[in-house]
Design an enzyme around this catalytic site. Structure first.
Site, mmCIF file in Angstrom:
data_model
loop_
_atom_site.group_PDB
_atom_site.id
_atom_site.type_symbol
_atom_site.label_atom_id
_atom_site.label_comp_id
_atom_site.label_asym_id
_atom_site.label_seq_id
_atom_site.Cartn_x
_atom_site.Cartn_y
_atom_site.Cartn_z
ATOM 1 N N ASP A 285 0.548 -1.377 0.352
ATOM 2 C CA ASP A 285 -0.034 -0.052 0.153
ATOM 3 C C ASP A 285 0.780 1.666 -0.121
ATOM 4 O O ASP A 285 1.143 1.941 0.827
ATOM 5 C CB ASP A 285 -0.937 -0.161 1.505
ATOM 6 C CG ASP A 285 -1.907 1.240 0.791
ATOM 7 O OD1 ASP A 285 -2.212 1.664 -0.013
ATOM 8 O OD2 ASP A 285 -2.642 1.009 2.536
ATOM 9 N N GLU A 319 -2.010 10.138 -0.624
ATOM 10 C CA GLU A 319 -3.529 9.606 -0.280
ATOM 11 C C GLU A 319 -4.520 9.509 0.596
ATOM 12 O O GLU A 319 -5.250 9.767 1.111
ATOM 13 C CB GLU A 319 -3.792 8.665 -1.273
ATOM 14 C CG GLU A 319 -4.948 7.834 -1.448
ATOM 15 C CD GLU A 319 -5.331 6.759 -0.678
ATOM 16 O OE1 GLU A 319 -6.081 5.938 -0.650
ATOM 17 O OE2 GLU A 319 -4.304 6.331 0.208
ATOM 18 N N GLU A 320 -3.535 8.768 1.729
ATOM 19 C CA GLU A 320 -3.280 8.119 2.643
ATOM 20 C C GLU A 320 -4.180 9.179 4.108
ATOM 21 O O GLU A 320 -5.123 9.436 5.133
ATOM 22 C CB GLU A 320 -2.187 7.691 3.589
ATOM 23 C CG GLU A 320 -2.134 6.130 2.991
ATOM 24 C CD GLU A 320 -2.566 4.772 2.418
ATOM 25 O OE1 GLU A 320 -4.119 5.236 3.540
ATOM 26 O OE2 GLU A 320 -1.897 4.203 2.116
ATOM 27 N N ASP A 350 -4.787 -0.259 -6.462
ATOM 28 C CA ASP A 350 -4.417 0.376 -4.450
ATOM 29 C C ASP A 350 -4.837 -1.267 -3.421
ATOM 30 O O ASP A 350 -5.489 -0.123 -3.108
ATOM 31 C CB ASP A 350 -4.807 1.941 -4.337
ATOM 32 C CG ASP A 350 -4.347 1.825 -3.401
ATOM 33 O OD1 ASP A 350 -4.383 1.216 -2.688
ATOM 34 O OD2 ASP A 350 -5.154 2.870 -2.507
ATOM 35 N N HIS A 420 -1.295 -1.130 6.165
ATOM 36 C CA HIS A 420 -1.221 -0.296 7.880
ATOM 37 C C HIS A 420 -0.019 -0.518 9.138
ATOM 38 O O HIS A 420 -0.961 0.149 9.989
ATOM 39 C CB HIS A 420 -2.272 0.694 7.729
ATOM 40 C CG HIS A 420 -3.057 1.843 6.622
ATOM 41 N ND1 HIS A 420 -4.474 2.171 7.036
ATOM 42 C CD2 HIS A 420 -2.760 1.465 5.202
ATOM 43 C CE1 HIS A 420 -5.010 2.576 5.827
ATOM 44 N NE2 HIS A 420 -3.406 2.429 5.117
HETATM 45 ZN ZN LIG Z 1 -3.865 2.485 -0.564
#
Ligand SMILES: [Zn+2]
Length: 457
Positions: A285, A319-320, A350, A420
């Protein structure tokens, strides 16, 4: 009997010929797709680039030096790839720094709780927060015990069902807990499987609700605390968080393209987000998706494929923590390049770069039929299935204005194990799966850019 044979041949030719005239793919498309697949599967380039970037620079968190160093390296390397054009687009991004943080179970016994503050959380006071814990499984349960929340730490022990349903405790938990006077909030990490790995991610505050510290503990510890709580134990946790929020800093979207030969103004855009969380290497990611999209365009360029329309790869930043890169790209396309109507297809990867199955598409039925036919080109690696519904966060702003969009669909069985976390690292990826992702993105982008018919809205 003698004359029947040639007649059958003529009939077969006619049937075959008439079928072919309905097809959107010609022989060149088929040959090129096969060559792209072979090239993608045999290449080490993208795999080595992903490994190099992840091992050399580390994570690529918005506002960090490591993100900007990674971007510098990508731009430099893209310039050596010989694309028709490579450029960057400035984007202002949030700058939050985690710093030292910890959580400790104090009562009924002392235990360190592996944790990650959630992105954007405020710090605790310098001396930390020590408070009694109240455990709930949902917002509904919180509502039932709201009179007992004042001065406590709320733990949301919500079991993972789907990401979409469970993530609300991460994004909105601090707001809901603070409304009833909680001093801090914790969540059970958003993931279906755990080996004591806390998962971070973005969280929100509301302007008129007190901002309280918000962090994730592991699934195992959330379940432990739930059991203790159900037994009637009095539970106390000490929480120490020193996060800081700085003014926004400048980052960049990275853009490279191969100009179309017949309709250069028409654009097929593909990409991923180059930023990641501040733990692990962010290769699932979304370093993998970003570099796969880049490689898809690089191999076409290296093979000398000249599509009718322009193929553009964009690596979106940030993006996050709020899709700042995707929003800025959309603004630029609409206001400056004025190419929104000529963005004929937007593709994003993604969801990790595991074994690809195809794409999830959002757009018209006619476009869906065309893309389904393009998908047949991927039969050799079985990754051409087009399903209805799908897209991506970074292409979302384009899609909301009518640009047909699609997201790479992969075997998602392990994605949320590592999502994450500090465990989103190179060793979780497989080179063959990754190269299949490259081939899948490349073939769809190539064919969409090269077939006679423009993909309709
Ligand atoms: Zn992502």
């Amino acid at each position: 009997m003698k004359s029947a044979f040639p007649l059958i041949m003529v009939l077969l030719f006619l049937v075959n010929g008439s079928l072919r005239s309905q097809s959107v793919l010609n022989e060149t498309n088929k040959e090129n797709a096969q060559k792209i697949i072979t090239m993608a599967m045999e290449s080490d380039v993208a795999w080595n680039r992903l490994t190099y970037m992840a091992d050399t620079f580390g994570h690529r968190f918005s506002g960090s030096e490591s993100l900007e160093k990674s971007i510098d390296w990508i731009v430099e390397t893209m310039e050596q790839d010989g694309f028709d054009k490579v450029w960057t687009q400035p984007v202002m991004v949030p700058h939050w720094v985690r710093n030292e943080e910890s959580a400790t179970l104090i009562s009924p016994r002392k235990k360190n709780l592996p944790m990650l503050g959630l992105g954007g959380s405020v710090a605790t006071p310098k001396e930390g927060i020590t408070a009694e814990v109240i455990v709930v499984k949902s917002f509904e349960e919180l509502e039932k015990v709201k009179d007992r929340v004042e001065g406590k730490i709320v733990l949301f022990n919500a079991e993972f069902t789907s990401y979409g349903r469970t993530v609300q405790y991460r994004t909105n938990g601090a707001i809901e807990a603070a409304k009833h006077g909680a001093v801090a909030s914790l969540i059970r990490s958003v993931g279906p499987y755990s080996m004591q790995t806390p998962h971070t991610g973005v969280m929100y505050y509301e302007d008129d609700v007190k901002k309280i510290p918000h962090a994730a503990i592991t699934v195992e510890d959330a379940m432990l605390i739930q059991r203790l709580y159900d037994r009637g134990e009095s539970i106390k946790i000490h929480l120490q968080m020193n996060a800081e929020t700085f003014p926004d800093t400048e980052s960049r979207n990275i853009i490279a393209e191969i100009k179309g030969t017949e309709h250069p103004e028409e654009i097929v855009v593909l990409g991923g987000h180059i930023d990641s969380w501040d733990v692990g290497q962010g290769v699932m990611d979304d370093g993998g998706g970003s570099i796969a999209a880049w490689e898809a365009v690089r191999i076409m360029n290296e093979m000398g494929i000249k599509p009718k329309r322009t193929i553009r790869v964009v690596l979106w930043t940030s993006e996050e923590v709020g899709i700042q890169g995707g929003n800025e790209y959309h603004r630029w396309v609409k206001e400056e390049e004025q190419s929104l109507d000529d963005h004929i297809l937007a593709m994003e990867s993604d969801a990790g770069v595991f074994d690809p199955l195809g794409f999830g598409f959002t757009g018209s039925e006619e476009a869906f039929q065309i893309l389904t036919e393009i998908g047949t080109l991927l039969k050799p690696i079985d990754s051409g299935e087009v399903t209805k519904g799908g897209g991506g966060a970074d292409i979302g702003p384009l899609m909301r204005e009518g640009v047909p969009g699609m997201g790479l669909v992969v075997d998602g069985s392990r994605y949320f194990w590592y999502h994450h976390t500090a465990a989103d690292t190179m060793d979780k990826l497989d080179k063959e799966d990754f190269n299949e992702c490259v081939a899948t993105m490349a073939v769809f982008a190539y064919a969409a850019a090269d077939i006679e018919q423009r993909i309709p809205r």
